[in-house]
Design a protein around this motif. Structure first.
Motif, mmCIF file in Angstrom:
data_model
loop_
_atom_site.group_PDB
_atom_site.id
_atom_site.type_symbol
_atom_site.label_atom_id
_atom_site.label_comp_id
_atom_site.label_asym_id
_atom_site.label_seq_id
_atom_site.Cartn_x
_atom_site.Cartn_y
_atom_site.Cartn_z
ATOM 1 N N MET A 1 0.836 -1.200 0.000
ATOM 2 C CA MET A 1 0.000 0.000 0.000
ATOM 3 C C MET A 1 0.876 1.257 0.000
ATOM 4 O O MET A 1 1.994 1.245 0.527
ATOM 5 N N ASN A 2 0.354 2.331 -0.576
ATOM 6 C CA ASN A 2 1.063 3.603 -0.593
ATOM 7 C C ASN A 2 0.323 4.616 0.267
ATOM 8 O O ASN A 2 -0.886 4.821 0.080
ATOM 9 N N PRO A 3 1.029 5.246 1.214
ATOM 10 C CA PRO A 3 0.369 6.259 2.042
ATOM 11 C C PRO A 3 -0.226 7.369 1.176
ATOM 12 O O PRO A 3 0.372 7.788 0.184
ATOM 13 N N ARG A 4 -1.385 7.826 1.558
ATOM 14 C CA ARG A 4 -2.079 8.865 0.796
ATOM 15 C C ARG A 4 -1.372 10.205 0.985
ATOM 16 O O ARG A 4 -1.077 10.611 2.115
ATOM 17 N N VAL A 5 -1.124 10.900 -0.101
ATOM 18 C CA VAL A 5 -0.472 12.213 -0.067
ATOM 19 C C VAL A 5 -1.504 13.272 -0.449
ATOM 20 O O VAL A 5 -2.206 13.133 -1.449
ATOM 21 N N THR A 6 -1.585 14.324 0.357
ATOM 22 C CA THR A 6 -2.431 15.461 0.018
ATOM 23 C C THR A 6 -1.562 16.709 -0.001
ATOM 24 O O THR A 6 -0.787 16.949 0.928
ATOM 25 N N GLU A 7 -1.683 17.481 -1.070
ATOM 26 C CA GLU A 7 -0.853 18.683 -1.234
ATOM 27 C C GLU A 7 -1.745 19.856 -1.614
ATOM 28 O O GLU A 7 -2.684 19.714 -2.411
ATOM 29 N N GLU A 8 -1.439 21.011 -1.055
ATOM 30 C CA GLU A 8 -2.196 22.228 -1.340
ATOM 31 C C GLU A 8 -1.207 23.384 -1.500
ATOM 32 O O GLU A 8 -0.136 23.392 -0.890
ATOM 33 N N ARG A 9 -1.595 24.344 -2.328
ATOM 34 C CA ARG A 9 -0.727 25.500 -2.588
ATOM 35 C C ARG A 9 -1.236 26.697 -1.787
ATOM 36 O O ARG A 9 -2.440 26.976 -1.751
ATOM 37 N N TYR A 10 -0.305 27.408 -1.147
ATOM 38 C CA TYR A 10 -0.644 28.566 -0.337
ATOM 39 C C TYR A 10 0.259 29.737 -0.730
ATOM 40 O O TYR A 10 1.358 29.542 -1.256
ATOM 41 N N ARG A 11 -0.213 30.936 -0.429
ATOM 42 C CA ARG A 11 0.587 32.140 -0.619
ATOM 43 C C ARG A 11 0.610 32.897 0.698
ATOM 44 O O ARG A 11 -0.444 33.096 1.318
ATOM 45 N N VAL A 12 1.788 33.283 1.136
ATOM 46 C CA VAL A 12 1.941 33.934 2.443
ATOM 47 C C VAL A 12 1.306 35.322 2.394
ATOM 48 O O VAL A 12 1.694 36.173 1.583
#
Length: 245
Positions: A1-12
């Protein structure tokens, strides 16, 4: 199994800055909390679903290492990956990556699954392993630095838990504790950068509760070390360590 990856883009944003025009550690923690909530929604374990099921994830500790603080208007990719689960506990990693691909902030956390009404630990079910992509036979915990308690109190403050400090579960948000701690950091730290934060949560706090934040500071190997304790009516709510350069 592969751990689930969640990615989001932010701006400071401007309102996320310290006086040195860098993102505060509280803002970084807000990114982490947001991206892990997004992952919970993706797998069908969002806050509302958990509330109706009678269960909740309770955060026990953070450890955050800052190689470089994100700057004003900088674009960032923030991701979270579950690491392992064992009985009642879950561990996960967080990363902040800049546009050059450099890892500038690394975080890890420990959580416990509880019965929301009884406030008792609940064993993690097979479905949790499945939706987060974790093997059931890998139960290794992440290692954390245990923050020592302050032996002296150089600075302290007393405050009341406000409505704005609360999360959707009705108790003080984990980031609120860090914002309280930052109120006891000396003024001359404005020229320094926070390089590490370790915080361990002991008890929840509710609206209207009066809390005492105490901090002691010392020098060690070129770093300024802050040791912090938060209490309420003698009850220990959290202990933390900050390292500044």
């Amino acid at each position: 199994m592969n751990p689930r990856v969640t990615e989001e883009r932010y701006r400071v944003r401007y309102y996320e800055l310290t006086r040195n025009w860098k993102a505060s550690v509280a803002s970084i923690m807000d990114y982490f909390n947001d991206v892990v909530t997004l992952q919970s929604v993706e797998v069908g374990h969002d806050v509302e679903t958990m509330r109706f099921s009678g269960y909740a994830w309770l955060l026990l500790r953070w450890e955050i290492d800052i190689q470089r603080s994100p700057a004003f208007m900088e674009n960032l990719n923030v991701r979270t990956v579950p690491y392992s689960m064992n009985k009642f506990y879950a561990y996960r990693r967080f990363e902040v990556i800049d546009d050059s691909g450099a890892l500038i902030v690394h975080g890890k956390s420990q959580w416990i699954l509880i019965d929301a009404s009884r406030r008792r630990p609940v064993r993690i079910a097979d479905r949790h392993y499945e939706v987060y992509g974790l093997p059931k036979d890998f139960n290794e915990p992440l290692k954390f630095e245990d923050p020592p308690e302050p032996g002296k109190s150089d600075l302290s403050t007393v405050l009341k838990v406000r409505e704005s400090d609360l999360d959707t579960n009705g108790h003080a948000n984990n980031v609120s504790y860090v914002r309280w701690i930052m109120q006891t950091v000396p003024g001359d730290f404005e020229s320094k950068e926070l390089k590490k934060l370790c915080i361990q949560y002991k008890h929840e706090s509710m609206k209207g509760e009066e809390v005492l934040v105490e901090s002691g500071f010392e020098d060690l190997d070129g770093l300024k070390i802050g040791l912090h304790r938060i209490t309420s009516s003698g009850k220990k709510l959290a202990i933390a360590c900050t390292k500044w350069l």
